[in-house]
Design a protein around this motif. Structure first.
Motif, short mmCIF file in Angstrom:
data_model
loop_
_atom_site.label_atom_id
_atom_site.label_comp_id
_atom_site.label_asym_id
_atom_site.label_seq_id
_atom_site.Cartn_x
_atom_site.Cartn_y
_atom_site.Cartn_z
N GLY A 130 0.83 -1.21 0.00
CA GLY A 130 0.00 0.00 0.00
C GLY A 130 0.86 1.25 0.00
O GLY A 130 2.09 1.19 -0.10
N ASP A 131 0.17 2.39 0.12
CA ASP A 131 0.86 3.68 0.08
C ASP A 131 1.38 4.12 1.44
O ASP A 131 2.30 4.93 1.52
CB ASP A 131 -0.10 4.77 -0.44
N THR A 132 0.77 3.65 2.49
CA THR A 132 1.18 4.11 3.81
C THR A 132 1.31 2.94 4.79
O THR A 132 0.64 1.92 4.63
CB THR A 132 0.15 5.09 4.43
N PRO A 133 2.18 3.12 5.80
CA PRO A 133 2.38 2.06 6.80
C PRO A 133 1.13 1.82 7.65
O PRO A 133 1.06 0.82 8.35
CB PRO A 133 3.50 2.61 7.70
N ASP A 134 0.16 2.70 7.60
CA ASP A 134 -1.02 2.54 8.45
C ASP A 134 -1.98 1.48 7.95
O ASP A 134 -2.71 0.87 8.72
CB ASP A 134 -1.81 3.86 8.55
N ASP A 135 -2.03 1.32 6.63
CA ASP A 135 -3.03 0.38 6.14
C ASP A 135 -2.44 -0.74 5.29
O ASP A 135 -3.15 -1.43 4.58
CB ASP A 135 -4.14 1.12 5.36
N SER A 136 -1.11 -0.89 5.34
CA SER A 136 -0.51 -1.95 4.54
C SER A 136 0.75 -2.47 5.20
O SER A 136 1.32 -1.82 6.08
CB SER A 136 -0.20 -1.43 3.13
N VAL A 137 1.20 -3.64 4.77
CA VAL A 137 2.35 -4.29 5.40
C VAL A 137 3.65 -3.95 4.69
O VAL A 137 4.71 -3.83 5.30
CB VAL A 137 2.12 -5.83 5.44
N THR A 138 3.56 -3.79 3.35
CA THR A 138 4.77 -3.45 2.60
C THR A 138 4.49 -2.27 1.67
O THR A 138 3.34 -1.93 1.40
CB THR A 138 5.24 -4.62 1.70
N ASN A 139 5.58 -1.70 1.15
CA ASN A 139 5.43 -0.70 0.10
C ASN A 139 5.32 -1.41 -1.24
O ASN A 139 5.26 -2.65 -1.31
CB ASN A 139 6.58 0.32 0.14
N SER A 140 5.32 -0.67 -2.33
CA SER A 140 5.07 -1.29 -3.63
C SER A 140 6.25 -2.14 -4.09
O SER A 140 6.15 -2.86 -5.08
CB SER A 140 4.76 -0.22 -4.68
N TYR A 141 7.39 -2.07 -3.40
CA TYR A 141 8.52 -2.95 -3.70
C TYR A 141 8.56 -4.15 -2.76
O TYR A 141 9.60 -4.80 -2.63
CB TYR A 141 9.84 -2.17 -3.60
N CYS A 142 7.43 -4.43 -2.11
CA CYS A 142 7.32 -5.58 -1.20
C CYS A 142 8.24 -5.45 0.00
O CYS A 142 8.60 -6.45 0.64
CB CYS A 142 7.60 -6.90 -1.91
N LYS A 143 8.69 -4.24 0.29
CA LYS A 143 9.58 -4.03 1.43
C LYS A 143 8.74 -3.68 2.64
O LYS A 143 7.86 -2.82 2.57
CB LYS A 143 10.53 -2.88 1.09
N SER A 144 9.01 -4.37 3.72
CA SER A 144 8.26 -4.14 4.95
C SER A 144 8.41 -2.68 5.39
O SER A 144 9.52 -2.13 5.37
CB SER A 144 8.80 -5.09 6.03
N TRP A 145 7.30 -2.05 5.75
CA TRP A 145 7.38 -0.67 6.21
C TRP A 145 8.19 -0.56 7.51
O TRP A 145 8.86 0.43 7.75
CB TRP A 145 5.98 -0.12 6.51
N ASP A 146 8.11 -1.63 8.32
CA ASP A 146 8.67 -1.53 9.67
C ASP A 146 10.15 -1.90 9.75
O ASP A 146 10.83 -1.48 10.68
CB ASP A 146 7.90 -2.45 10.63
N HIS A 147 10.62 -2.74 8.81
CA HIS A 147 11.99 -3.27 8.95
C HIS A 147 12.71 -3.13 7.61
O HIS A 147 12.34 -3.79 6.64
CB HIS A 147 11.95 -4.73 9.37
N PRO A 148 13.74 -2.28 7.55
CA PRO A 148 14.38 -2.00 6.26
C PRO A 148 15.12 -3.20 5.66
O PRO A 148 15.43 -3.16 4.47
CB PRO A 148 15.36 -0.87 6.59
N ASN A 149 15.41 -4.23 6.42
CA ASN A 149 16.07 -5.39 5.79
C ASN A 149 15.13 -6.58 5.62
O ASN A 149 15.57 -7.71 5.52
CB ASN A 149 17.35 -5.79 6.54
N LEU A 150 13.83 -6.29 5.56
CA LEU A 150 12.86 -7.38 5.37
C LEU A 150 11.95 -7.13 4.17
O LEU A 150 11.29 -6.09 4.08
CB LEU A 150 12.00 -7.53 6.64
N TYR A 151 11.93 -8.10 3.26
CA TYR A 151 10.98 -8.09 2.14
C TYR A 151 10.03 -9.27 2.32
O TYR A 151 10.43 -10.34 2.78
CB TYR A 151 11.72 -8.22 0.80
N ILE A 152 8.79 -9.04 1.96
CA ILE A 152 7.80 -10.11 2.05
C ILE A 152 7.18 -10.19 0.67
O ILE A 152 6.60 -9.22 0.20
CB ILE A 152 6.73 -9.77 3.11
#
Ligand SMILES: Cc1cc2nc3c(=O)[nH]c(=O)nc-3n(C[C@H](O)[C@H](O)[C@H](O)COP(=O)(O)OP(=O)(O)OC[C@H]3O[C@@H](n4cnc5c(N)ncnc54)[C@H](O)[C@@H]3O)c2cc1C
Ligand code: SF4
Lengths: 147, 687
Positions: free
Chosen positions: B627-649
């Motif tokens: 999604g566009d924001t960390p409030d309503d989604s788990v990752t950004n559009s690159y599948c990168k976790s909003w919360d942890h910069p070294n985690l992709y899901i």
């Protein structure tokens, strides 16, 4: 009707099994033989049901085969003497299922029995995953369809 | 006794899962190396002798058996042939039937599904299903993942599928649009090796096909021929339309793009490679021609000359005997084997796959709680035993990629708790779950089937599972009221809804038929069977979810996915409308309707006094949405976790909404795109 002597197998009951299978399935003994599974099926059944029960079924079959002179007579006899009695009806249906699907009580005998199920010939198809007909074959009517 | 192993050596990248998502990333990353002089990642094809390069060290974990990922020719053939033999012998030829059923890494299986009587869950099998409806799809945990038994249908999503909120006031928009994803769709179609005819595609969209596919775009391979049955149905329906409650919709029957080999399309031309180019802002992937090499179909993993073309085995689900159908092992093999200077294939020593290793938890760095510092694994020692070795790997300087599918990714995340101090208070948190969306929005296509007898023989049961779909209902104003759907025509008779041909045989035996009469009845019935499919879009619903619960553990003591699932009025109404469409198409084709929905079906409901039943499509999506924001989604559009910069899901779990496409091409496209961001992170780590 004639109970053909099957080449190479010295078991009269086996010949009866094949002859009655022909009438039950509607496929000729030749077509049944060409599955390559006839003997396997016969011995499988011998191991699966009590031999007296199977022999009794085959004796009834032998009687009606010997006493019928036309296919019509034979069909009537199968209906009245085999399919009207739950015990022999069960065996007859299992034998038909074995030839058509390759399964006995829901289980395949071996991987060949899956591939040689005659039901696939009836619908001009082939068992999924085996005997593949080749690229594009599905785009046209089956070559061996008479319709 | 469960022993503990000493921690593994550090790696640059850890990938969990060898399905298509994990394998694509592994393949694209191993195609690139770090140029120490430039301080940049570059493609292997750009390496020269005089410079120094650093190879990426990659470790993949796979829950399935060792044998499944041994990809040297001899071993992979042996393993795969074992799968085929098992398939022949299984009575219920369901998707999972050819593959090992492991107690240490169990797979969800459709055979375990049963109706649920709330409040009691269905605990049979791997999933714990609280309902009220059972989730009806499965996946497989073996090397290569679920593409081993997928069907291989690969349509792209439609532009409006990415903006359901903007267009129809429903659900949520994606953080990317169709235009952005288009080049990655092309890369995914190359990687999967899609067969199809661009000019025969027809969709109910505003864009013309030139805008949608791009000028002169062609698929890598020619169209797979449509089945004889398809042609009879098309002949009867072409030029007609269907009246829904409020609108008349013209019928368009489209040959499906598919991930199975036909003949390479001459217009596609050269073989390609996917290459990263660096710029100020980061990396951009592009699809490039290899000038001196023509495009070739990719055959079986163990023999390139086998499966170069689909042979009509008609067993795509659950297994293609010749691997003419794409599966992720093909991509995985490209990650493991690289062409060396002498143009020989050579095992790449920098990538390693550790099988029989079930990842169950991530932990964060005590000092920097944004960092994923460890991945925890339970490695079982043999197929027979359930004892395991406890392992962990340090990831403070690595990129961690979860690619374990849309049940497993959220399960692992939900099992990863950590404590932080906020305003002097201890607060328990879950990895990557600031939005509370981890595990939520579980979606599938609800598959409503209708079946009947065509007036003449159509000779079903031949060819790939499905070669044509009706695309008319994929988009339209009605989406503000009820779901869109796609309607594949199915080439396998009534095998799915009615267990034909076995059920036909026992029905006729029950009627006392034998001999010629039986043969005739079966021939009549089996050569006329047609099956229509209605794959209905489900919207994201936060209450449809995967959770975990320490009462429900698997044989290794790892939480099992606990599922809550239902459908809402938007979807039920679509099923009503789809049935309306089916009835009209059947009437027009003189199809004798045999469709029956029973109160005892697993997934069934009554809507406006009419009963409907549905199945799963295997399209497990949404549980870690982007999604566009960390409030309503788990990752950004690159599948990168909003919360942890070294985690992709990565995987279908990222899908914000489902649309009417089978998900794998789309998940491949955005997974490929995620590599741009991963390369940038690696550049920073390696510098
Ligand atoms: C019957 C069926 C038909 C389908 N047909 C189509 C179709 O026609 N078109 C389409 O687009 N899609 C189809 N799909 C969906 C498609 O198969 C999936 O979308 C796709 O395979 C998902 O890929 P993935 O890599 O995300 O997950 P998977 O393929 O499931 O891979 C996950 C991998 O992770 C491993 N793993 C899981 N848990 C762990 C763990 N805890 N630790 C370590 N490793 C783990 C697994 O063993 C596996 O290797 C179908 C699905 C089914 C079931
Ligand atoms: S039809 Fe057969 S050969 Fe073709 S993809 Fe399916 S299983 Fe493979």
């Amino acid at each position: 009707m004639i109970i053909q002597k099957i080449f190479n197998v010295d078991d009269y009951y086996y010949d009866v099994f094949m002859a009655i299978s022909e009438s039950l399935t509607g496929f000729s003994v030749n077509e049944l033989q060409s599955t390559g599974l006839a003997e396997t099926y016969y011995t499988h059944i011998l191991h699966q049901i009590e031999s007296v029960t199977f022999t009794e079924f085959l004796n009834i079959s032998k009687d009606i085969l010997e006493n019928s002179t036309t296919q019509n007579q034979l069909n009537n006899a199968i209906s009245s003497d085999i399919l009207a009695n739950p015990a022999t009806q069960d065996i007859a249906n299992s034998i038909i299922t074995l030839w058509y699907l390759g399964t006995w009580e829901g289980a395949y005998i071996n991987d060949l029995s899956y591939k040689e199920g005659l039901v696939w010939n009836l619908m001009q198809a082939h068992p999924p995953g085996a005997k593949q007909p080749g690229f594009k074959s599905w785009g046209v009517k089956p070559v061996n369809s008479n319709s | 006794m469960n022993q503990k192993e000493k921690p593994q050596q550090k790696k640059d990248v850890i990938i969990v899962g060898t399905g298509i998502a994990g394998s694509l990333i592994a393949k694209l990353l191993t195609d690139h190396v770090f140029d120490t002089e430039k301080g940049k990642m570059i493609h292997r094809s750009e390496m020269n002798d005089s410079k120094t390069y650093k190879e990426l060290s990659i470790l993949m974990y796979e829950a399935g058996l060792e044998a499944g990922i041994e990809l040297d020719s001899a071993t992979s053939m042996t393993t795969y042939n074992d799968y085929i033999r098992k398939f022949y012998m299984e009575e219920a030829k369901v998707p999972n039937s050819p593959y090992p059923n492991l107690k240490q890494a169990p797979s969800p299986n459709v055979l375990d599904m049963e109706p649920i009587i709330p409040p009691f869950p269905d605990k049979k099998g791997y999933l714990v299903q609280f309902g009220p409806m059972p989730f009806a799809s499965d996946a497989i945990r073996v090397g290569g993942g679920t593409t081993l038994h997928w069907l291989g249908t690969t349509p792209r999503m439609l532009p409006n599928d990415f903006r359901l909120k903007e267009k129809y006031g429903r659900a949520m928009d994606w953080p990317i649009d169709y235009e952005t994803l288009k080049p990655y769709y092309e890369m995914a179609e190359f990687e999967i090796g899609v067969s199809g005819n661009v000019s025969a595609q027809e969709y109910p969209i505003q864009e013309n096909m030139e805008e949608y596919y791009g000028k002169d775009y062609v698929f890598p391979m020619d169209e797979i021929p449509q089945s004889y049955m398809d042609q009879q149905i098309i002949n009867g329906l072409a030029g007609t339309s269907v009246q829904l409650n409020f609108k008349n919709i013209p019928l368009t029957m489209v040959p499906s793009p598919q991930g199975r080999n036909s003949t390479p399309n001459i217009a596609y031309g050269k073989a390609k490679l996917i290459k990263a180019n660096s710029s100020e802002s980061g990396y951009k992937l592009s699809l490039n021609n290899i000038e001196n090499e023509d495009y070739k179909a990719l055959g079986a993993v163990w023999n390139p000359y086998m499966g170069e073309r689909c042979e009509g085995n008609a067993s795509c689900v659950p297994i293609c005997p010749v691997q003419a159908k794409y599966n992720a092992l093909k991509t995985l093999k490209k990650a493991l084997y690289k062409v060396n200077k002498n143009e020989n294939l050579q095992r790449n020593p920098h990538i390693q796959i550790q099988a029989q290793s079930v990842v169950y938890r991530l932990s964060v760095d005590q000092a920097n709680q944004e960092k994923i510092s460890k991945v925890h694994i339970r490695r079982y020692t043999s197929r027979e035993k359930t004892d395991f070795v406890e392992e962990e790997i340090d990831t403070t300087n690595s990129v961690v990629i979860l690619a374990a599918n849309a049940f497993e990714n959220p399960k692992i995340l939900l099992n990863s708790k950590y404590t932080v101090i906020e305003n002097g208070q201890k607060v328990e948190k879950t990895v990557a779950n600031r939005s509370d969306q981890v595990g939520r929005n579980l979606m599938d296509h609800m598959v409503m089937l209708t079946w009947g007898l065509f007036p003449e023989p159509v000779y079903s049961y031949r060819g790939p599972g499905s070669t044509t779909n009706i695309s008319s209902f994929r988009d339209g104003d009605f989406r503000s009221e009820f779901s869109a759907w796609i309607s594949p025509l199915d080439n396998w008779g009534w095998s799915w809804p009615a267990f034909s041909p076995g059920s036909d045989l026992s029905e006729f035996l029950g009627q006392g038929l034998f001999g010629e009469e039986l043969k005739e009845a079966l021939t009549y019935r089996l050569s006329r069977q047609v099956l229509f499919h209605f794959e209905i879009e489900q919207l994201p619903n936060p209450n449809n979810r995967v959770t975990i619960n320490d009462q429900y553990l698997d044989a290794l003591g790892i939480p099992r996915p606990v599922i809550n699932y239902e459908l809402n009025e938007y979807e039920m109404r679509a099923m009503e409308q789809a049935k309306l469409a089916s009835d009209q198409m059947f009437a027009r084709l003189n199809i004798e309707d045999f469709t029956k929905y029973n109160a005892t079906d697993n997934n069934t409901f009554v809507y406006n006094n009419v009963r409907y039943s549905y199945n799963g499509a295997g399209h497990i999506v949404g549980t870690h949405r982007m999604g566009d924001t960390p409030d309503d989604s788990v990752t950004n559009s690159y599948c990168k976790s909003w919360d942890h910069p070294n985690l992709y899901i990565v995987g279908a779990g990222n899908m914000t909404t489902l649309g009417t496409s089978n998900p794998t091409l789309t998940l491949s496209a955005f997974t490929i795109r995620s590599v741009e961001s991963i390369l940038k992170d690696l550049e920073t780590i390696l510098k």
